[in-house]
Design a protein around this motif. Structure first.
Motif, PDB file in Angstrom:
ATOM      1  N   TYR A  23     -36.599 -17.406  22.262  1.00  0.00           N
ATOM      2  CA  TYR A  23     -36.042 -17.029  23.548  1.00  0.00           C
ATOM      3  C   TYR A  23     -36.810 -15.825  24.067  1.00  0.00           C
ATOM      4  O   TYR A  23     -37.107 -14.909  23.317  1.00  0.00           O
ATOM      5  N   ARG A  24     -37.121 -15.819  25.343  1.00  0.00           N
ATOM      6  CA  ARG A  24     -37.797 -14.684  25.979  1.00  0.00           C
ATOM      7  C   ARG A  24     -36.719 -13.837  26.644  1.00  0.00           C
ATOM      8  O   ARG A  24     -35.944 -14.347  27.455  1.00  0.00           O
ATOM      9  N   VAL A  25     -36.682 -12.557  26.279  1.00  0.00           N
ATOM     10  CA  VAL A  25     -35.641 -11.663  26.780  1.00  0.00           C
ATOM     11  C   VAL A  25     -36.250 -10.340  27.243  1.00  0.00           C
ATOM     12  O   VAL A  25     -37.408 -10.048  26.966  1.00  0.00           O
ATOM     13  N   THR A  26     -35.436  -9.560  27.926  1.00  0.00           N
ATOM     14  CA  THR A  26     -35.779  -8.189  28.255  1.00  0.00           C
ATOM     15  C   THR A  26     -35.088  -7.312  27.224  1.00  0.00           C
ATOM     16  O   THR A  26     -33.894  -7.480  26.965  1.00  0.00           O
ATOM     17  N   ALA A  27     -35.827  -6.402  26.605  1.00  0.00           N
ATOM     18  CA  ALA A  27     -35.257  -5.546  25.563  1.00  0.00           C
ATOM     19  C   ALA A  27     -35.157  -4.105  26.046  1.00  0.00           C
ATOM     20  O   ALA A  27     -36.023  -3.621  26.781  1.00  0.00           O
ATOM     21  N   THR A  28     -34.098  -3.449  25.638  1.00  0.00           N
ATOM     22  CA  THR A  28     -33.879  -2.031  25.917  1.00  0.00           C
ATOM     23  C   THR A  28     -33.302  -1.399  24.657  1.00  0.00           C
ATOM     24  O   THR A  28     -33.024  -2.091  23.683  1.00  0.00           O
ATOM     25  N   VAL A  29     -33.106  -0.087  24.680  1.00  0.00           N
ATOM     26  CA  VAL A  29     -32.446   0.599  23.573  1.00  0.00           C
ATOM     27  C   VAL A  29     -31.167   1.250  24.091  1.00  0.00           C
ATOM     28  O   VAL A  29     -31.053   1.543  25.274  1.00  0.00           O
ATOM     29  N   TYR A  30     -30.209   1.431  23.185  1.00  0.00           N
ATOM     30  CA  TYR A  30     -28.990   2.142  23.542  1.00  0.00           C
ATOM     31  C   TYR A  30     -28.546   2.994  22.371  1.00  0.00           C
ATOM     32  O   TYR A  30     -28.943   2.771  21.236  1.00  0.00           O
ATOM     33  N   ASP A  66     -24.706 -14.192  27.936  1.00  0.00           N
ATOM     34  CA  ASP A  66     -25.243 -15.549  28.076  1.00  0.00           C
ATOM     35  C   ASP A  66     -25.939 -16.039  26.809  1.00  0.00           C
ATOM     36  O   ASP A  66     -26.182 -17.230  26.653  1.00  0.00           O
ATOM     37  N   LEU A  67     -26.242 -15.136  25.864  1.00  0.00           N
ATOM     38  CA  LEU A  67     -26.884 -15.519  24.608  1.00  0.00           C
ATOM     39  C   LEU A  67     -25.911 -15.593  23.430  1.00  0.00           C
ATOM     40  O   LEU A  67     -26.307 -15.956  22.330  1.00  0.00           O
ATOM     41  N   LEU A  68     -24.643 -15.252  23.659  1.00  0.00           N
ATOM     42  CA  LEU A  68     -23.649 -15.257  22.577  1.00  0.00           C
ATOM     43  C   LEU A  68     -22.808 -16.531  22.609  1.00  0.00           C
ATOM     44  O   LEU A  68     -22.428 -17.011  23.683  1.00  0.00           O
ATOM     45  N   LYS A  69     -22.494 -17.068  21.443  1.00  0.00           N
ATOM     46  CA  LYS A  69     -21.729 -18.319  21.325  1.00  0.00           C
ATOM     47  C   LYS A  69     -20.395 -18.270  22.050  1.00  0.00           C
ATOM     48  O   LYS A  69     -19.969 -19.267  22.616  1.00  0.00           O
ATOM     49  N   HIS A  70     -19.753 -17.122  22.037  1.00  0.00           N
ATOM     50  CA  HIS A  70     -18.440 -17.001  22.691  1.00  0.00           C
ATOM     51  C   HIS A  70     -18.513 -17.388  24.169  1.00  0.00           C
ATOM     52  O   HIS A  70     -17.546 -17.861  24.742  1.00  0.00           O
ATOM     53  N   TRP A  71     -19.681 -17.206  24.776  1.00  0.00           N
ATOM     54  CA  TRP A  71     -19.886 -17.533  26.186  1.00  0.00           C
ATOM     55  C   TRP A  71     -20.862 -18.692  26.359  1.00  0.00           C
ATOM     56  O   TRP A  71     -21.487 -18.844  27.398  1.00  0.00           O
ATOM     57  N   GLY A  72     -21.062 -19.505  25.321  1.00  0.00           N
ATOM     58  CA  GLY A  72     -21.899 -20.696  25.428  1.00  0.00           C
ATOM     59  C   GLY A  72     -23.347 -20.531  24.989  1.00  0.00           C
ATOM     60  O   GLY A  72     -24.145 -21.452  25.138  1.00  0.00           O
ATOM     61  N   GLY A  73     -23.722 -19.390  24.440  1.00  0.00           N
ATOM     62  CA  GLY A  73     -25.093 -19.151  24.006  1.00  0.00           C
ATOM     63  C   GLY A  73     -25.346 -19.611  22.580  1.00  0.00           C
ATOM     64  O   GLY A  73     -24.453 -20.116  21.902  1.00  0.00           O
ATOM     65  N   ARG A 102     -21.411  -6.976  31.185  1.00  0.00           N
ATOM     66  CA  ARG A 102     -21.373  -8.274  31.863  1.00  0.00           C
ATOM     67  C   ARG A 102     -22.547  -8.475  32.831  1.00  0.00           C
ATOM     68  O   ARG A 102     -23.007  -9.589  33.032  1.00  0.00           O
ATOM     69  N   ARG A 103     -23.056  -7.438  33.427  1.00  0.00           N
ATOM     70  CA  ARG A 103     -24.107  -7.563  34.444  1.00  0.00           C
ATOM     71  C   ARG A 103     -25.466  -7.989  33.873  1.00  0.00           C
ATOM     72  O   ARG A 103     -26.334  -8.441  34.615  1.00  0.00           O
ATOM     73  N   HIS A 104     -25.683  -7.880  32.572  1.00  0.00           N
ATOM     74  CA  HIS A 104     -26.971  -8.199  31.959  1.00  0.00           C
ATOM     75  C   HIS A 104     -27.081  -9.684  31.641  1.00  0.00           C
ATOM     76  O   HIS A 104     -26.136 -10.303  31.184  1.00  0.00           O
ATOM     77  N   LYS A 105     -28.264 -10.238  31.861  1.00  0.00           N
ATOM     78  CA  LYS A 105     -28.549 -11.644  31.547  1.00  0.00           C
ATOM     79  C   LYS A 105     -29.860 -11.712  30.773  1.00  0.00           C
ATOM     80  O   LYS A 105     -30.842 -11.069  31.129  1.00  0.00           O
ATOM     81  N   HIS A 106     -29.869 -12.500  29.729  1.00  0.00           N
ATOM     82  CA  HIS A 106     -31.040 -12.716  28.878  1.00  0.00           C
ATOM     83  C   HIS A 106     -31.642 -11.391  28.398  1.00  0.00           C
ATOM     84  O   HIS A 106     -32.833 -11.146  28.548  1.00  0.00           O
TER      85      HIS A 106
END
Length: 144
Positions: A23-30, A66-73, A102-106
């Protein structure tokens, strides 16, 4: 009467699947602080507890919904993922423990400690590949 020692169990060969999805994603740190998490920064979405001295060596991460099973990922909490395309310091295997806003996708978010706060950046086109779990060795039972 002589003591009988059981024969050692044979090694189980592990062969991961030949082709895993990437999967191609955007990565950040927190960091585990209220401004970057919810009002309980040391408790993740799967109820794991973050040590106040957490560092990138622990390799914990959050995924967008969108990548987690709980929401279909495709991924679930506790899954391991191989990450490449961030940096030599942050690439590697991570365990998913948290959910992004919630605002983040992929997106993929790496948990870092205070010593790694300088790593705050955003990386695009990061590769995320599931790490299949190793099967548990099956005991070889022998009549004794």
């Amino acid at each position: 009467m002589a003591a009988v020692t059981p024969a050692p169990a044979p090694a189980v060969a592990y062969h991961p699947p030949k082709k895993l999805p990437t999967y191609r994603v955007t990565a950040t740190v927190y960091m585990a602080v209220v401004g970057q998490t919810d009002d309980e920064p040391f408790v993740t979405a799967d109820n794991s507890r973050i040590s106040p001295h957490q560092t990138h060596k622990s390799r914990w991460a959050a995924l967008s919904r969108d990548l987690l099973k709980h929401w279909g990922g495709p991924f679930d909490y506790g899954d391991s993922v191989r990450v490449s395309g961030i940096s030599p310091q942050l690439d590697g295997i991570y365990i998913i423990h948290d959910t992004m806003a919630r605002r983040h996708k992929h997106c993929f978010d790496v948990l870092v400690g205070a010593k790694e706060a300088h790593l705050s950046d955003m990386w695009h086109n990061v590769r995320l590949t599931p790490v299949p779990p190793r099967p548990a060795p099956q005991p070889e039972w022998q009549a004794g």
